[in-house]
Design a protein around this motif. Structure first.
Motif, PDB file in Angstrom:
ATOM      1  N   ALA A  69       0.836  -1.201   0.000  1.00  0.00           N
ATOM      2  CA  ALA A  69       0.000   0.000   0.000  1.00  0.00           C
ATOM      3  C   ALA A  69       0.867   1.246   0.000  1.00  0.00           C
ATOM      4  CB  ALA A  69      -0.943  -0.004   1.198  1.00  0.00           C
ATOM      5  N   GLY A  70       1.933   1.241   0.780  1.00  0.00           N
ATOM      6  CA  GLY A  70       2.842   2.373   0.810  1.00  0.00           C
ATOM      7  C   GLY A  70       3.556   2.558  -0.523  1.00  0.00           C
ATOM      8  N   SER A  71       3.909   1.430  -1.155  1.00  0.00           N
ATOM      9  CA  SER A  71       4.558   1.496  -2.459  1.00  0.00           C
ATOM     10  C   SER A  71       3.641   2.122  -3.501  1.00  0.00           C
ATOM     11  CB  SER A  71       4.983   0.096  -2.902  1.00  0.00           C
ATOM     12  OG  SER A  71       5.528   0.113  -4.206  1.00  0.00           O
ATOM     13  N   LEU A  72       2.375   1.717  -3.495  1.00  0.00           N
ATOM     14  CA  LEU A  72       1.412   2.279  -4.439  1.00  0.00           C
ATOM     15  C   LEU A  72       1.219   3.771  -4.195  1.00  0.00           C
ATOM     16  CD1 LEU A  72      -1.257  -0.559  -4.496  1.00  0.00           C
ATOM     17  CD2 LEU A  72       0.113   0.196  -6.453  1.00  0.00           C
ATOM     18  N   ALA A  73       1.124   4.159  -2.927  1.00  0.00           N
ATOM     19  CA  ALA A  73       0.952   5.577  -2.607  1.00  0.00           C
ATOM     20  C   ALA A  73       2.139   6.391  -3.128  1.00  0.00           C
ATOM     21  CB  ALA A  73       0.791   5.765  -1.103  1.00  0.00           C
ATOM     22  N   GLY A  74       3.325   5.809  -3.034  1.00  0.00           N
ATOM     23  CA  GLY A  74       4.504   6.486  -3.528  1.00  0.00           C
ATOM     24  C   GLY A  74       4.531   6.613  -5.039  1.00  0.00           C
ATOM     25  N   LYS A  75       3.744   5.784  -5.711  1.00  0.00           N
ATOM     26  CA  LYS A  75       3.660   5.833  -7.168  1.00  0.00           C
ATOM     27  C   LYS A  75       2.472   6.674  -7.649  1.00  0.00           C
ATOM     28  CE  LYS A  75       5.840   1.347  -8.189  1.00  0.00           C
ATOM     29  NZ  LYS A  75       6.416   1.048  -6.868  1.00  0.00           N
ATOM     30  N   GLY A  76       1.799   7.323  -6.716  1.00  0.00           N
ATOM     31  CA  GLY A  76       0.709   8.200  -7.116  1.00  0.00           C
ATOM     32  C   GLY A  76      -0.679   7.619  -7.012  1.00  0.00           C
ATOM     33  N   TRP A  77      -0.814   6.457  -6.379  1.00  0.00           N
ATOM     34  CA  TRP A  77      -2.129   5.869  -6.164  1.00  0.00           C
ATOM     35  C   TRP A  77      -2.729   6.428  -4.871  1.00  0.00           C
ATOM     36  CZ3 TRP A  77      -4.278   1.266  -8.757  1.00  0.00           C
ATOM     37  CH2 TRP A  77      -3.524   0.857  -9.859  1.00  0.00           C
ATOM     38  N   PHE A  78      -4.039   6.565  -4.858  1.00  0.00           N
ATOM     39  CA  PHE A  78      -4.763   6.921  -3.637  1.00  0.00           C
ATOM     40  C   PHE A  78      -5.177   5.616  -2.962  1.00  0.00           C
ATOM     41  CE2 PHE A  78      -5.463  10.258  -6.789  1.00  0.00           C
ATOM     42  CZ  PHE A  78      -4.987  11.374  -6.096  1.00  0.00           C
ATOM     43  N   THR A  79      -4.677   5.377  -1.753  1.00  0.00           N
ATOM     44  CA  THR A  79      -4.901   4.097  -1.090  1.00  0.00           C
ATOM     45  C   THR A  79      -5.634   4.266   0.230  1.00  0.00           C
ATOM     46  OG1 THR A  79      -2.773   4.164   0.072  1.00  0.00           O
ATOM     47  CG2 THR A  79      -2.794   3.162  -2.126  1.00  0.00           C
ATOM     48  N   SER A  80      -6.381   3.241   0.601  1.00  0.00           N
ATOM     49  CA  SER A  80      -7.001   3.178   1.922  1.00  0.00           C
ATOM     50  C   SER A  80      -6.907   1.741   2.415  1.00  0.00           C
ATOM     51  CB  SER A  80      -8.460   3.639   1.879  1.00  0.00           C
ATOM     52  OG  SER A  80      -9.240   2.802   1.044  1.00  0.00           O
ATOM     53  N   VAL A  81      -6.645   1.591   3.690  1.00  0.00           N
ATOM     54  CA  VAL A  81      -6.437   0.279   4.294  1.00  0.00           C
ATOM     55  C   VAL A  81      -7.454   0.100   5.419  1.00  0.00           C
ATOM     56  CG1 VAL A  81      -4.781  -1.242   5.436  1.00  0.00           C
ATOM     57  CG2 VAL A  81      -3.969   0.439   3.749  1.00  0.00           C
ATOM     58  N   HIS A  82      -8.159  -1.037   5.408  1.00  0.00           N
ATOM     59  CA  HIS A  82      -9.265  -1.251   6.346  1.00  0.00           C
ATOM     60  C   HIS A  82      -9.166  -2.624   6.999  1.00  0.00           C
ATOM     61  CE1 HIS A  82     -11.457   2.189   4.531  1.00  0.00           C
ATOM     62  NE2 HIS A  82     -10.892   1.767   3.416  1.00  0.00           N
ATOM     63  N   THR A  83      -9.670  -2.709   8.221  1.00  0.00           N
ATOM     64  CA  THR A  83      -9.862  -4.015   8.841  1.00  0.00           C
ATOM     65  C   THR A  83     -11.206  -4.585   8.361  1.00  0.00           C
ATOM     66  OG1 THR A  83     -11.092  -3.260  10.782  1.00  0.00           O
ATOM     67  CG2 THR A  83      -8.673  -3.160  10.897  1.00  0.00           C
ATOM     68  N   PRO A  84     -11.341  -5.906   8.310  1.00  0.00           N
ATOM     69  CA  PRO A  84     -12.649  -6.485   7.973  1.00  0.00           C
ATOM     70  C   PRO A  84     -13.740  -6.060   8.953  1.00  0.00           C
ATOM     71  CG  PRO A  84     -10.925  -8.144   7.850  1.00  0.00           C
ATOM     72  CD  PRO A  84     -10.303  -6.927   8.479  1.00  0.00           C
ATOM     73  N   PHE A  85     -13.335  -5.815  10.210  1.00  0.00           N
ATOM     74  CA  PHE A  85     -14.327  -5.483  11.227  1.00  0.00           C
ATOM     75  C   PHE A  85     -15.028  -4.158  10.936  1.00  0.00           C
ATOM     76  CE2 PHE A  85     -10.735  -7.695  13.525  1.00  0.00           C
ATOM     77  CZ  PHE A  85     -11.307  -8.957  13.413  1.00  0.00           C
ATOM     78  N   GLU A  86     -14.354  -3.261  10.229  1.00  0.00           N
ATOM     79  CA  GLU A  86     -15.011  -2.021   9.819  1.00  0.00           C
ATOM     80  C   GLU A  86     -16.236  -2.312   8.964  1.00  0.00           C
ATOM     81  OE1 GLU A  86     -12.367   1.118   8.291  1.00  0.00           O
ATOM     82  OE2 GLU A  86     -10.695  -0.128   8.996  1.00  0.00           O
ATOM     83  N   PHE A  87     -16.136  -3.312   8.096  1.00  0.00           N
ATOM     84  CA  PHE A  87     -17.247  -3.650   7.218  1.00  0.00           C
ATOM     85  C   PHE A  87     -18.301  -4.473   7.946  1.00  0.00           C
ATOM     86  CE2 PHE A  87     -13.714  -2.691   4.423  1.00  0.00           C
ATOM     87  CZ  PHE A  87     -14.315  -1.845   3.501  1.00  0.00           C
ATOM     88  N   THR A  88     -17.887  -5.195   8.996  1.00  0.00           N
ATOM     89  CA  THR A  88     -18.875  -5.855   9.848  1.00  0.00           C
ATOM     90  C   THR A  88     -19.807  -4.813  10.449  1.00  0.00           C
ATOM     91  OG1 THR A  88     -17.465  -7.746  10.399  1.00  0.00           O
ATOM     92  CG2 THR A  88     -19.192  -7.171  11.977  1.00  0.00           C
ATOM     93  N   HIS A  89     -19.241  -3.731  10.964  1.00  0.00           N
ATOM     94  CA  HIS A  89     -20.065  -2.664  11.539  1.00  0.00           C
ATOM     95  C   HIS A  89     -20.900  -1.983  10.460  1.00  0.00           C
ATOM     96  CE1 HIS A  89     -18.467  -2.975  15.566  1.00  0.00           C
ATOM     97  NE2 HIS A  89     -17.221  -2.876  15.110  1.00  0.00           N
ATOM     98  N   ARG A  90     -20.335  -1.815   9.278  1.00  0.00           N
ATOM     99  CA  ARG A  90     -21.048  -1.135   8.199  1.00  0.00           C
ATOM    100  C   ARG A  90     -22.267  -1.933   7.739  1.00  0.00           C
ATOM    101  NH1 ARG A  90     -17.476   0.878   3.205  1.00  0.00           N
ATOM    102  NH2 ARG A  90     -16.449   1.839   5.018  1.00  0.00           N
ATOM    103  N   HIS A  91     -22.124  -3.244   7.661  1.00  0.00           N
ATOM    104  CA  HIS A  91     -23.201  -4.082   7.153  1.00  0.00           C
ATOM    105  C   HIS A  91     -24.073  -4.688   8.252  1.00  0.00           C
ATOM    106  CE1 HIS A  91     -22.089  -3.959   2.899  1.00  0.00           C
ATOM    107  NE2 HIS A  91     -20.826  -4.050   3.274  1.00  0.00           N
ATOM    108  N   GLY A  92     -23.632  -4.561   9.487  1.00  0.00           N
ATOM    109  CA  GLY A  92     -24.442  -5.065  10.586  1.00  0.00           C
ATOM    110  C   GLY A  92     -24.333  -6.549  10.827  1.00  0.00           C
ATOM    111  N   ARG A  93     -23.389  -7.203  10.172  1.00  0.00           N
ATOM    112  CA  ARG A  93     -23.157  -8.634  10.388  1.00  0.00           C
ATOM    113  C   ARG A  93     -21.789  -8.995   9.825  1.00  0.00           C
ATOM    114  NH1 ARG A  93     -26.844  -7.215   6.795  1.00  0.00           N
ATOM    115  NH2 ARG A  93     -27.164  -8.321   4.803  1.00  0.00           N
ATOM    116  N   GLY A  94     -21.220 -10.042  10.439  1.00  0.00           N
ATOM    117  CA  GLY A  94     -19.871 -10.434  10.084  1.00  0.00           C
ATOM    118  C   GLY A  94     -19.049 -10.644  11.341  1.00  0.00           C
ATOM    119  N   PRO A  95     -17.775 -11.035  11.220  1.00  0.00           N
ATOM    120  CA  PRO A  95     -16.950 -11.321  12.399  1.00  0.00           C
ATOM    121  C   PRO A  95     -16.558 -10.059  13.145  1.00  0.00           C
ATOM    122  CG  PRO A  95     -15.623 -11.445  10.411  1.00  0.00           C
ATOM    123  CD  PRO A  95     -17.051 -11.271   9.957  1.00  0.00           C
ATOM    124  N   LEU A  96     -16.431 -10.185  14.452  1.00  0.00           N
ATOM    125  CA  LEU A  96     -15.916  -9.130  15.322  1.00  0.00           C
ATOM    126  C   LEU A  96     -14.650  -9.647  15.996  1.00  0.00           C
ATOM    127  CD1 LEU A  96     -19.279  -7.923  16.885  1.00  0.00           C
ATOM    128  CD2 LEU A  96     -17.829  -6.627  15.288  1.00  0.00           C
TER     129      LEU A  96
END
Length: 300
Positions: free
Chosen positions: A255-282
């Motif tokens: 991810a850091g390498s891509l950012a250095g090459k001009g990419w816009f990057t974001s890094v997330h834990t799966p648990f963030e999407f568990t909260h977003r969707h209301g189900r999934g692992p915690l």
């Protein structure tokens, strides 16, 4: 619709090694499909599970699991794969519908059926790169059903340690057109140098506006999770020791390498999407998912 395959020899199918993990994900997707609160639907997944001797007796519905969702493998781990499928489905659909991309590249495509089940726009081409045995098994199973791809599908039978970039362009991929790239559940099986080469090559072949999503593990010592419920259950119930399949050397900062090459990057834990969707692992104690990260990048 078009489908081409470049043949390779001496590679494994879904009977062992990393190939059998494709069946694990297929079983998880089948279970997710049949849930009343399903996050993702893959009606083809069950056919793969039943067709392979290694998985013919695995559950494809949570009701077939004695402990149900309390089972670390078919409950929590399978739900993780269901959540991951949903998040990456959404990523692909946003890329092709919202950003107008017409090239989708799936690394280590395994038993992925996005070309068959997603609402892909006219003119979209899905390139699937994986070992010949896995792609042949998928083809044979789907040929025995009424499944038809919704987009042009190009199967490239090749080990990712080979020159997949040349095979991809020779198969019609256009580096001048924006593309969506997906490496789902793949990079932690590859040596660090192979991950770096893959990410660098994606950068080289990506026009501005292209998108990339992939999954990584951040732990420096994966073996410290050998006794986690997920890994123990997978080994005891299926005979699959994931830690023997993972590459355990320190991972690069892609991810850091891509950012250095001009990419816009974001890094997330799966648990963030568990909260977003209301189900999934915690999170839990001794959690094998603790270091998992889902990375999303767009080339500027």
């Amino acid at each position: 619709m078009t489908e081409t395959a470049q043949q390779s020899t001496g590679v494994e199918g879904v009977d062992g090694g990393v190939g059998v993990t494709a069946l694990l994900v297929a079983a998880a997707r089948a279970i997710e499909t049949h849930r009343h609160d399903s996050l993702a639907r893959d009606v083809h997944a069950e056919h793969f599970v039943r067709a392979a001797p290694a998985s013919a007796n695995w559950p494809v519905r949570i009701q077939q699991v004695p402990d149900g969702d309390a089972d670390p493998l078919w409950g929590r781990f399978a739900r993780y794969f269901g959540l991951r499928t949903r998040v990456l489905d959404d990523f692909v659909l946003r890329s092709v519908h919202g950003k107008g991309m017409r090239q989708v590249v799936l690394f280590g495509a395994g038993l992925d059926t996005r070309a068959y089940r997603l609402d892909l726009p006219s003119g979209c081409v899905v390139y699937e790169i994986d070992r010949a045995g896995v792609l042949a098994f998928k083809r044979d199973v789907l040929d025995g059903t009424s499944a038809r791809p919704k987009a042009a599908r190009v199967a490239i039978a090749l080990d990712l340690r080979a020159d997949w970039a040349a095979a991809l362009t020779e198969s019609g991929f256009d580096p001048a057109a924006p593309s969506v790239w997906l490496a789902e559940g793949l990079l932690f099986y590859l040596p660090a140098a192979a991950e770096t080469h893959l990410v660098d090559t994606v950068h080289r072949l990506s026009a501005g506006g292209s998108s990339l999503a992939y999954e990584v593990k951040l732990e420096k010592d994966l073996l410290s999770y050998r006794h986690s419920p997920l890994y123990v259950a997978t080994k005891e119930q299926l005979g699959i020791d994931l830690l023997d399949l993972f590459d355990t050397e320190p991972r690069p900062d892609s991810a850091g390498s891509l950012a250095g090459k001009g990419w816009f990057t974001s890094v997330h834990t799966p648990f963030e999407f568990t909260h977003r969707h209301g189900r999934g692992p915690l999170p839990e104690q001794n959690d094998a998912l603790e270091g998992n990260r889902w990375v999303f990048a767009e080339k500027g």
